[in-house]
Design an enzyme around this catalytic site. Structure first.
Site, PDB file in Angstrom:
ATOM      1  N   GLN A 102       0.858  -0.995   0.170  1.00 57.06           N
ATOM      2  CA  GLN A 102      -0.115   0.002   0.042  1.00 57.06           C
ATOM      3  C   GLN A 102       0.748   1.289   0.077  1.00 57.06           C
ATOM      4  OE1 GLN A 102      -2.791   1.253   3.378  1.00 57.06           O
ATOM      5  NE2 GLN A 102      -4.272   1.167   1.692  1.00 57.06           N
ATOM      6  N   TYR A 174      -6.004  10.861   4.040  1.00 62.84           N
ATOM      7  CA  TYR A 174      -4.520  11.038   3.738  1.00 62.84           C
ATOM      8  C   TYR A 174      -4.367  11.808   2.684  1.00 62.84           C
ATOM      9  CZ  TYR A 174      -4.006   7.831   7.892  1.00 62.84           C
ATOM     10  OH  TYR A 174      -4.076   7.567   9.021  1.00 62.84           O
ATOM     11  N   GLY A 317      -9.952  -7.405   7.890  1.00 61.39           N
ATOM     12  CA  GLY A 317      -8.875  -6.426   8.909  1.00 61.39           C
ATOM     13  C   GLY A 317      -8.816  -7.300  10.105  1.00 61.39           C
ATOM     14  N   ARG A 318      -9.801  -6.883  11.027  1.00 61.01           N
ATOM     15  CA  ARG A 318      -9.542  -7.164  12.598  1.00 61.01           C
ATOM     16  C   ARG A 318      -9.398  -8.674  12.682  1.00 61.01           C
ATOM     17  NH1 ARG A 318     -13.532  -3.228  14.651  1.00 61.01           N
ATOM     18  NH2 ARG A 318     -14.369  -3.614  12.705  1.00 61.01           N
TER      19      ARG A 318
HETATM   20  C1  LIG Z   1      -4.972  -1.692  13.333  1.00 62.93           C
HETATM   21  C2  LIG Z   1      -5.436  -1.404  12.077  1.00 62.93           C
HETATM   22  C3  LIG Z   1      -4.607  -0.663  11.414  1.00 62.93           C
HETATM   23  C4  LIG Z   1      -5.119  -0.192   9.897  1.00 62.93           C
HETATM   24  N1  LIG Z   1      -4.192   0.444   9.265  1.00 62.93           N
HETATM   25  C5  LIG Z   1      -4.656   0.725   7.763  1.00 62.93           C
HETATM   26  C6  LIG Z   1      -3.861   1.402   6.683  1.00 62.93           C
HETATM   27  O1  LIG Z   1      -2.587   1.456   6.901  1.00 62.93           O
HETATM   28  N2  LIG Z   1      -4.288   1.518   5.489  1.00 62.93           N
HETATM   29  C7  LIG Z   1      -5.606   1.325   5.294  1.00 62.93           C
HETATM   30  O2  LIG Z   1      -5.918   1.841   4.041  1.00 62.93           O
HETATM   31  N3  LIG Z   1      -6.658   0.979   6.227  1.00 62.93           N
HETATM   32  C8  LIG Z   1      -5.973   0.701   7.548  1.00 62.93           C
HETATM   33  N4  LIG Z   1      -7.028   0.206   8.424  1.00 62.93           N
HETATM   34  C9  LIG Z   1      -8.248   0.048   7.963  1.00 62.93           C
HETATM   35  C10 LIG Z   1      -8.545  -1.431   7.641  1.00 62.93           C
HETATM   36  O3  LIG Z   1      -7.926  -1.683   6.315  1.00 62.93           O
HETATM   37  C11 LIG Z   1     -10.169  -1.885   7.363  1.00 62.93           C
HETATM   38  O4  LIG Z   1     -10.704  -0.901   6.387  1.00 62.93           O
HETATM   39  C12 LIG Z   1     -10.811  -1.813   8.779  1.00 62.93           C
HETATM   40  O5  LIG Z   1     -10.061  -2.368   9.828  1.00 62.93           O
HETATM   41  C13 LIG Z   1     -12.356  -2.419   8.480  1.00 62.93           C
HETATM   42  O6  LIG Z   1     -12.004  -3.580   8.343  1.00 62.93           O
HETATM   43  P1  LIG Z   1     -12.510  -4.881   9.374  1.00 62.93           P
HETATM   44  O7  LIG Z   1     -13.998  -4.621  10.035  1.00 62.93           O
HETATM   45  O8  LIG Z   1     -12.369  -6.116   8.734  1.00 62.93           O
HETATM   46  O9  LIG Z   1     -11.280  -4.624  10.655  1.00 62.93           O
HETATM   47  C14 LIG Z   1      -6.599  -0.312   9.577  1.00 62.93           C
HETATM   48  C15 LIG Z   1      -7.402  -0.677  10.562  1.00 62.93           C
HETATM   49  C16 LIG Z   1      -6.587  -1.323  11.727  1.00 62.93           C
HETATM   50  C17 LIG Z   1      -7.674  -2.231  12.562  1.00 62.93           C
END
Ligand SMILES: Cc1cc2nc3c(=O)[nH]c(=O)nc-3n(C[C@H](O)[C@H](O)[C@H](O)COP(=O)(O)O)c2cc1C
Length: 369
Positions: A102, A174, A317-318
């Site tokens: 990314q 961003y 993600g999580r």
């Molecule tokens: C610890 C953490 C770090 C994240 N860092 C980024 C990142 O670097 N770039 C990005 O586009 N999204 C980032 N996100 C957002 C995730 O890509 C994702 O869109 C979000 O967690 C929702 O998905 P989930 O419900 O499956 O966790 C981050 C999320 C979490 C929890």
């Protein structure tokens, strides 16, 4: 093995082939060294989450020194990052999982303390509506072109390091989003004002990266674009402008568009778009021109079946923090085996350092409600 759409392989327009429709969502780990070089902890964090998903998208990696957003961030702004990035690509590519880097610039969402005294830069000198935000310095025109060059150089480093593709981080407030947003972009030159002008940076950036890949990549190399569909600030990006953005980007040679959302079936805040989820509107607007990735609180196969109805890929993600084998379990119809919580003792095994542990704890307390 599941026969669902999400279990099917797919070949992207660039020719990169994935074994299923699951991707690990980009997640910042804050595990890198002070200069953006990857650590062995971070390599292990990715390695244990690879093998089963079609692709892993890495944490945001900054392309310009003045784009660094936080300590422990991954870097792709200098050739010194290439050897570590090559190790990262290999750790992910175990058993055919594709590695996507990314690419990011923080713009006004960073701080002079992170930039060692330098003021953050942005399209305009307008502070973000966040308690700790600092007033950025407006970019000069030649600096805008330089940032596009930095993204292109980051793409070349990703190719040299052996990645299968890059994702352009146009989401989550961003720099790229800051150009499109009427809150952070108040310029009255060719880069600001009308929606067409606010789109200009994205247009040139995406075309520049597409050209770079054509010139530099000897093997299929994909390009994805991530965006956030609306902003809460006034003025701010509204959903109808996002549909304009989708229409523009869907006509480019991109491999996917990826909407960043907390909940995949979220509905827009605009009155005119209440009949369906934003994901459904976006999927209709793209109309098969480019593959579409959805994300947001997909916790089990039931959510996955629902979310894939109006998307081509699902990003996780999580759930991948808590259970590195989530994808394997869902593909083998073993939902009951998904790990829901992580104890303090299990943190080390799962390489959940402080950068990600806070998010994990929030997710687990949410589940206990
Ligand atoms: C610890 C953490 C770090 C994240 N860092 C980024 C990142 O670097 N770039 C990005 O586009 N999204 C980032 N996100 C957002 C995730 O890509 C994702 O869109 C979000 O967690 C929702 O998905 P989930 O419900 O499956 O966790 C981050 C999320 C979490 C929890």
């Amino acid at each position: 093995m599941s026969s669902e759409k999400y279990a099917q392989s797919f070949t992207f327009p660039s020719g990169v082939k994935v074994k299923n429709r699951f991707m690990m969502a980009p997640m910042t780990t804050k595990m890198s060294f002070y200069d953006g070089v990857i650590t062995s902890d971070e390599l292990r964090y990715y390695y244990i989450r690879s093998k089963e998903a079609g692709a892993i998208i890495t944490a945001a990696a900054n392309v310009s020194d003045n784009g660094k957003g936080w300590e422990g961030e991954l870097g792709v702004s200098n050739d010194l990052h290439i050897p570590g990035l090559a190790q990262l690509a290999s750790a992910i590519q175990i058993n055919g999982t594709k590695a996507i880097l990314q690419l990011y610039h923080g713009g006004r969402m960073t701080h002079s303390s992170i930039l060692r005294g330098e003021r953050p830069v942005a399209p305009s000198a307008v502070k973000a509506e966040r308690p700790t935000a600092e007033e950025p310095r407006a970019l000069e025109e030649e600096e805008i072109y330089q940032i596009i060059e930095d993204f292109k150089a980051g793409t070349i480093r990703a190719i040299q390091a052996g990645f299968d593709g890059v994702e352009i981080h146009g989401a989550n407030t961003y720099l790229i989003q800051q150009f499109f947003s009427p809150h952070s972009n108040r310029r009255d030159d060719i880069w600001g004002g009308s929606v067409e002008n606010r789109y200009r940076f994205i247009d040139l950036l995406v075309d520049g990266i597409i050209e770079t890949v054509k010139e530099e990549a000897e093997e299929p190399f994909l390009i994805g674009y991530r965006f956030s569909p609306e902003e809460y600030e006034t003025p701010g990006i509204r959903f109808n402008e996002t549909l304009y953005l989708m229409d523009q980007l869907a006509s480019k040679e991109l491999d996917y568009l990826h909407m960043s959302l907390g909940k995949y079936n979220q509905v827009s805040r605009l009155e005119d778009y209440q009949e369906k989820s934003m994901q459904e509107y976006v999927y209709e607007t793209i109309d098969g021109r480019v593959p579409f990735v959805s994300v947001g609180d997909i916790r089990d196969s039931k959510d996955a079946k629902e979310a894939i109805k109006s998307s081509d890929f699902l990003a996780l993600g999580r759930v991948m923090l808590a259970d590195p084998h989530w994808v394997g379990k869902v593909l083998n119809n073993k939902d009951k085996w998904i790990r829901q919580t992580v104890s303090e003792e299990e943190r080390e095994e799962l390489v959940l350092t402080n950068g990600v542990w806070g998010f994990m704890k929030n997710m687990m307390s949410d589940r206990l409600k």
